[in-house]
Design a protein around this motif. Sequence first.
Motif, PDB file in Angstrom:
ATOM      1  N   SER B 657      14.359  -2.436  14.634  1.00 32.30           N
ATOM      2  CA  SER B 657      14.053  -2.715  13.235  1.00 32.30           C
ATOM      3  C   SER B 657      14.867  -3.888  12.694  1.00 32.30           C
ATOM      4  N   VAL B 658      16.114  -4.056  13.148  1.00 32.50           N
ATOM      5  CA  VAL B 658      16.914  -5.162  12.613  1.00 32.50           C
ATOM      6  C   VAL B 658      16.307  -6.500  13.041  1.00 32.50           C
ATOM      7  N   SER B 659      16.010  -6.627  14.320  1.00 32.48           N
ATOM      8  CA  SER B 659      15.455  -7.907  14.796  1.00 32.48           C
ATOM      9  C   SER B 659      14.192  -8.266  14.038  1.00 32.48           C
ATOM     10  N   PHE B 660      13.328  -7.257  13.859  1.00 39.18           N
ATOM     11  CA  PHE B 660      12.056  -7.546  13.208  1.00 39.18           C
ATOM     12  C   PHE B 660      12.259  -7.830  11.718  1.00 39.18           C
ATOM     13  N   GLY B 661      13.188  -7.101  11.114  1.00 41.09           N
ATOM     14  CA  GLY B 661      13.486  -7.314   9.695  1.00 41.09           C
ATOM     15  C   GLY B 661      13.990  -8.736   9.456  1.00 41.09           C
ATOM     16  N   ILE B 662      14.881  -9.196  10.342  1.00 44.13           N
ATOM     17  CA  ILE B 662      15.417 -10.557  10.199  1.00 44.13           C
ATOM     18  C   ILE B 662      14.285 -11.580  10.352  1.00 44.13           C
ATOM     19  N   GLU B 663      13.438 -11.341  11.323  1.00 44.72           N
ATOM     20  CA  GLU B 663      12.324 -12.269  11.538  1.00 44.72           C
ATOM     21  C   GLU B 663      11.447 -12.367  10.283  1.00 44.72           C
ATOM     22  N   LEU B 664      11.162 -11.202   9.704  1.00 43.30           N
ATOM     23  CA  LEU B 664      10.306 -11.202   8.511  1.00 43.30           C
ATOM     24  C   LEU B 664      11.002 -11.848   7.322  1.00 43.30           C
ATOM     25  N   GLU B 665      12.293 -11.548   7.146  1.00 41.66           N
ATOM     26  CA  GLU B 665      12.998 -12.128   5.996  1.00 41.66           C
ATOM     27  C   GLU B 665      13.032 -13.648   6.138  1.00 41.66           C
ATOM     28  N   ASN B 666      13.288 -14.131   7.345  1.00 46.52           N
ATOM     29  CA  ASN B 666      13.329 -15.573   7.531  1.00 46.52           C
ATOM     30  C   ASN B 666      11.948 -16.214   7.390  1.00 46.52           C
ATOM     31  N   ARG B 667      10.930 -15.453   7.708  1.00 47.88           N
ATOM     32  CA  ARG B 667       9.581 -15.998   7.579  1.00 47.88           C
ATOM     33  C   ARG B 667       9.204 -16.216   6.107  1.00 47.88           C
ATOM     34  N   TYR B 668       9.503 -15.232   5.289  1.00 43.33           N
ATOM     35  CA  TYR B 668       9.010 -15.305   3.903  1.00 43.33           C
ATOM     36  C   TYR B 668      10.042 -15.806   2.903  1.00 43.33           C
ATOM     37  N   ARG B 669      11.263 -16.122   3.368  1.00 44.49           N
ATOM     38  CA  ARG B 669      12.295 -16.588   2.424  1.00 44.49           C
ATOM     39  C   ARG B 669      11.770 -17.808   1.675  1.00 44.49           C
ATOM     40  N   GLY B 670      12.109 -17.849   0.395  1.00 45.12           N
ATOM     41  CA  GLY B 670      11.778 -19.046  -0.380  1.00 45.12           C
ATOM     42  C   GLY B 670      10.388 -19.084  -0.980  1.00 45.12           C
ATOM     43  N   ILE B 671       9.434 -18.293  -0.472  1.00 40.70           N
ATOM     44  CA  ILE B 671       8.113 -18.407  -1.091  1.00 40.70           C
ATOM     45  C   ILE B 671       8.145 -17.751  -2.464  1.00 40.70           C
ATOM     46  N   ARG B 672       7.476 -18.388  -3.422  1.00 38.38           N
ATOM     47  CA  ARG B 672       7.479 -17.854  -4.789  1.00 38.38           C
ATOM     48  C   ARG B 672       6.141 -17.197  -5.097  1.00 38.38           C
ATOM     49  N   ALA B 673       6.214 -16.097  -5.825  1.00 38.70           N
ATOM     50  CA  ALA B 673       5.048 -15.251  -6.050  1.00 38.70           C
ATOM     51  C   ALA B 673       5.002 -14.828  -7.512  1.00 38.70           C
ATOM     52  N   PRO B 674       3.957 -14.096  -7.933  1.00 42.41           N
ATOM     53  CA  PRO B 674       3.895 -13.646  -9.333  1.00 42.41           C
ATOM     54  C   PRO B 674       5.113 -12.808  -9.719  1.00 42.41           C
ATOM     55  N   HIS B 675       5.650 -12.056  -8.787  1.00 40.64           N
ATOM     56  CA  HIS B 675       6.848 -11.271  -9.064  1.00 40.64           C
ATOM     57  C   HIS B 675       7.671 -11.259  -7.789  1.00 40.64           C
ATOM     58  N   LYS B 676       8.845 -10.620  -7.847  1.00 41.22           N
ATOM     59  CA  LYS B 676       9.661 -10.612  -6.637  1.00 41.22           C
ATOM     60  C   LYS B 676       9.037  -9.729  -5.562  1.00 41.22           C
ATOM     61  N   ILE B 677       9.415  -9.989  -4.324  1.00 37.61           N
ATOM     62  CA  ILE B 677       8.862  -9.254  -3.192  1.00 37.61           C
ATOM     63  C   ILE B 677      10.018  -8.712  -2.363  1.00 37.61           C
TER      64      ILE B 677
END
Lengths: 125, 838
Positions: B657-677
Motif C-alpha cells: 500500500s505504501v508504494s502504491f500510495g506514493i505513486e498515486l500521490e506523485n501522479r496527482y500532486r499539483g492538479i487543481r480541482a473544484p475542491h480538494k482531493i
Amino acid sequence: MEAVLETYKTTKLEEVTVWFKAAKISDFAKDGGACVKYKDKQIAVFNFARTNTWYACQNVCPHKMEMVLSRGMIGDDKGTPKVACPLHKKTFSLENGENLNGDLDAIATYPVKIEGENVYIGFSD
Amino acid sequence: MKQIIVVGNGMVGYKFCEKFVAKAEAKDFKVTVFGEEPRPAYDRVHLSEYFENQDAKALEMAPREWYEENGIELITSELVTDIHRDSKTITTVKDREFSYDYLVLATGSSAFVPPIKGVEKEGVFVYRTIEDLEGMLAYAAKLKETNPGAKAAVLGGGLLGLEAGKAVMDMGLEPHIVEFANKLMPRQLDSRSSQVLKLKLESIGLNIHLSKATNQILGNKAITAMEFGEDDVLDVDMLIISAGIRPRDELGKTCGLEMGVRGGIVVDNKMQTSDENIYAIGEIALYNQMIYGLVAPGYDMAGVAVDQIIGEAESLMPEEIDMSTKLKLIGVDVASFGEPFMPASKGHSIIFENKTQHLYKRINVSLDGKSLLGGILVGDASDYSMLHQIYLNGMKIPEDPAQLILPAGEGGASFGDVMDLPDEAQICSCESVTKGQICGVIESGEATDLGDVVSCTKAGTGCGGCKPMVADLTNATLKSLGIEVKEGVCEHFELSRQDLYKIIQVKGYTAFNEVLDNHGTGGHGCELCKPLVASLLASINADTANKEYAIQDSNDRFMANIQRNGTYSIVPRVPGGEITPDKLIALGQIAKKYDLYTKVTGGVRIDLFGATLSQLPIIWKELIDHGFESGHAYGKSLRTVKTCVGSTWCRYGMDESVSFGIELENRYRGIRAPHKIKGGVSGCIRECAEARGKDFGLIAVEGGWNLYLGGNGGATPRHAELFAEQIDNETVIKYIDRYLMFYMRTAKPLQRTAAWQERLEGGIDYLREVIIDDKLGIVADLDEEMQTLVNKFECEWTQAVNDPEAMKRFSHFVNSEEEDDNLVFVPMRDQKMPQQWN
Ligand code: SRM
Ligand SMILES: Cc1cc2nc3c(=O)[nH]c(=O)nc-3n(C[C@H](O)[C@H](O)[C@H](O)COP(=O)(O)OP(=O)(O)OC[C@H]3O[C@@H](n4cnc5c(N)ncnc54)[C@H](O)[C@@H]3O)c2cc1C
Ligand code: SF4
Ligand code: FES
C-alpha cells in the motif's frame, strides 16, 4: 486591541496636507494590492488595473484586528470597488469603507494619486 | 369588538396570533396575550442552538414590535392565576383582572420531574426554557474550572434526552444517558434499530446506560452521583432531567373544566373545552386522549381555534395525527414515520441492517404489498422526506418494496420524483404548506427562487426538515416552466462553472481578463469568480499559482494557509506519509531555526506554523534544498494519499500500500480541482488508512485492489462507494484518472467529489458507464487531459523561489523591510501560538 482602529481616520481629498510617496507603480500587482508603511500606520493600496484606478484603506481588518486587508482579493460589487479580507471574506467598499456583507464598522479610506511612475497616498497628518 | 385572551405565549400561542391577524375578521376582535416567561415567544424546537451562540433574539418567533404592529397586546412576565367562568374574567399574579369573550389556553407543558429522592439538589436541571439553558451553561462553566473531567448525565433516552446528551457533549462535559427502558427512544424505535443507534452514539462518545431505575440522587448540597441499586452508582456532577412532559393544566383544574385522568384539558375537534367559550391548543390540549408533544399538531390546533372563533365552523382537527419525527441531532440520522412497529398480522416488514456502518432501515408494507404503512431509519435518513410523503399520500410503491431502502448500487433504485407527489401533499408539516402552494407561488410568478418561495409560503421555517424537498420542488417547477435555474457563478458571470470550463478549453484562454472581457458581464470580477477561473485555468492548462497570483484565492496567492494572526503555515509534501530520518531531522532543524510551531497533521505529514509573509520563501528555499516540495495544503488540489504500512511490514498486508500510495500521490500532486482531493490506500480490509473516507480509496484484497470513490470526512461525512473489485494497479490508475478528470469537468464550484457524486443522476452506476463502458465517448479525452496535467507538473514553490518577479509578493510592506508590528505570540506547551482574539 480595538485601540489600533483609532490610528485610522478616513481622509478626504480636500483634507490632504501630505502626499506620501509610497512606491512605484510597478511594485504593485495588477488587480492586486500591497501594504505601505507610513509613520505608525499600515495602509493597503490597491491597483484596479482594468480601469487604471487606485484605492487606499487601512490594512487592519475591523473584524479581528489583524493586518491583512492588503492581501485580500479585490473586485467589485455592482460597480462598487471592494476588497475581501483574506481571513473570513468580509468585504469592504473602497469608496467609502462600508462593510458590504455585514455590519462591521466602516474602514478608513485614503486618497491616492499617480504622478509619473509613482504612487502617492494622501494624509492629513 | 370582542375580546380574546390568550394564556401562554409559547410556540403555539404565538402561532394562534399569527394565524389570527391574517384573517380579515381580525378587525372585529381585540387580542391580549399573557406570557409567564420574560421574553416574547421563541422557537423551543431549536432551543439547543442557544448553546452555540447564546443569542435569544435569533430564536424569537417574532419581535415584540410585531405584536404592536398587529394590534396585539402582549403582556410578558405575568402568570395568569385564575379563571372565573361565571364572570368571564381572569386574574393574574399581579392581582389584575381582565374580561374575555373567548379564552384560549396555550399554556403548554413543563418538564416532568419524577419524584426521586434528592432531585432538589444543586446541579439538577430540566431542559425546556432559555433560563434552563442559561442555568446549565453557568453551572457547567463553574464545574469545568475546578474539574476539567466533569461528568453530566441526562435522565431519559428519548428524543429530547438525546438532544440534551449532545448539548452536554458540546458543553465539554463527559456525557451519560440514563434510560429506564431497555432501549433508546422507546416510543419511536424497535429494539434492533435502538441497538444500532446505541452503537452509533457510543462510537461518538456518549455513554449509554439502559434498564436503569434511579433510586436516589446523592450529594450534600450539590449532586455527586446517581444511585440505581445498592452497588450500582454512577458518579456525575450534573444532571439534566428529560423524562417526559406534564401539561400545565392548573388553570383548567381550578376552574372545573373537564380534565384527562392523567392531566391535560379535554378538547373536541373544534379545540373547544367543556366550556364553549374556552379553547385549548398545543401541549396543554388533550385530544383523542393524547397530548401531542410536537409543534406541527399544535400549529394545526391553533389554526382550527382561529377558524372556530371567527365562525368557520367546518374547520376541524383531523382524526388521525401524523407523529412522524426526524431527530435533529449530532450528525446521527434517526427518523420514524407512520406506524414504526407493526404486528405481523397487519403487514410485512422489510429490514436492512448493517451494524458495521451503524445503519438500520425498516419499512412496514401492507399485506398486499401495495402501500407503505410506516418505518424506521437509523444512520441514514436521507430518504426520510420521500418515504414520509409516500406514506402520507398513499403513493404507489415499487413492486419490490425493498428498493425503497436498499443502498443505491446494491439493488436500490432512485424512486419517487418530487413532481409525482399529489398537489395536496403536505411538504412542510410545521407550517402546513402543500406541494400545490409551493408550485403555485412559482407558477403565478410571485416567487422566482428558493428564497422567495420560503418567504411567500413559510415552508421550511419550522423545524427545517423539509428544506431539501422544498428546494427540489422549486427547481423542478422552475424547470417545468422553462425558466432556467440560474447557475451563474456570481454577478460577473451568468455562466455555470461547467460552461466556463468548456469555453476556456475550446477558446484556449490563458488569463482571467480574457475570460471576463469575452464572457463576463463587466466590472472587475470578485472573490467568487476570480479563484474559480484561476482553478479552471489550472485544471485545463496546468498553470501554477505563480502565473497570475492576484486572481488566486487568498491562500493560493501566497501558496500557504493564512493563520489567525495573518502569519502562515508551511506543509511540505510527504508522499504516502513515508519519510526518511534525514528529512525528519531537516524539518526539525528548519522549524527550530525559524521558531515555528510544529504539529503532525491529520493528513500524515508535518505542519510548520507561524511563518511571516517574508519568511515564507526563505524557509521554502531551505526545504527545497533538502528535497522537499510544496504539499499544496493551501489549494483546492490533491492533498495527501494516506497509506498504511501494508505488506511491506504488516503481517496481514495483501499488497504494497505504501508504494502504491506514493505513486498515486506523485501522479496527482499539483492538479487543481473544484475542491480538494484526498486519497487513501489500505493493505487489507482492516482499513488502517481510512481509504473509504477519501475521495478515492483503495483496499488490497485477494487478487487486486477494490476501488472506492466519492468519500470524505469533514462536515458531512460519507463513505466512498465501491466502484470496481480486484483490479490491478494499471486499471486503478486508469479509472482514477478518468474519475478525477470527469469530476473536474462537471462539478460545481467548491463541490467535493462526495457531494458531486451524490447528485449525479444515476449515481455510481452511471459513473461505471462513463468510466468503464465509455458511454459518452470521452474516455480517450479524459485520459489524455490527465496525462498532460501529470506531465506538466512543476513544484510551484521551486518555481517561485527561483523567479524574482514571483518573489515580489512576499513582503509585508512594499516600501520597507520591516515586519508587521501588530504580531503578538504567546508561549504554549514549550512552543508558541498567536495571542487569542478577544
Ligand atoms: C492542518 C490540518 C489539521 C491538523 O492540524 O491536523 C487541517 C487544517 C485545516 N483544514 Fe482540514 N486539516 C487537516 C486535515 C483534515 C482532514 C483529515 C484528513 O485529511 O484525513 C479532514 C477530513 C477529511 C476530509 O477532508 O474529507 C479535513 C477536513 C477539512 C474541511 C472539510 C472538508 C469537507 O469536504 O467537508 C475543511 C473546510 C474546507 O476545505 O472547505 C478543512 C479546512 C482546513 C483549513 C484549510 C481551514 C482554513 O482555511 O484555514 C485548515 C488550514 C490549516 C493550515 O493552515 O494548514 N479541513 N481536514 C490537517 C492538514 C492535513 C494535511 O496534511 O494537509
Ligand atoms: C429542547 C426541545 C426540543 C424540541 N424539539 C422538537 C422537535 O424537534 N419537533 C417538534 O415537533 N417538537 C419539539 N419540541 C416540542 C415543542 O417545543 C413543543 O411541542 C411546543 O413548544 C409546544 O408549544 P406550546 O405553545 O403548546 O407550549 P410552550 O412552548 O411550552 O408554551 C407555553 C407557554 O405558556 C406559558 N405559560 C404556562 N402557563 C401560563 C400561565 N398560567 N400564564 C401565562 N403563561 C403561562 C409558559 O411559560 C410557556 O411560555 C421540543 C421541545 C424542547 C424543549
Ligand atoms: S477542524 Fe476546524 S479548527 Fe480544526 S483545523 Fe480544521 S478547520 Fe481549523
Ligand atoms: S479578520 Fe477580516 S474578515 Fe475576519
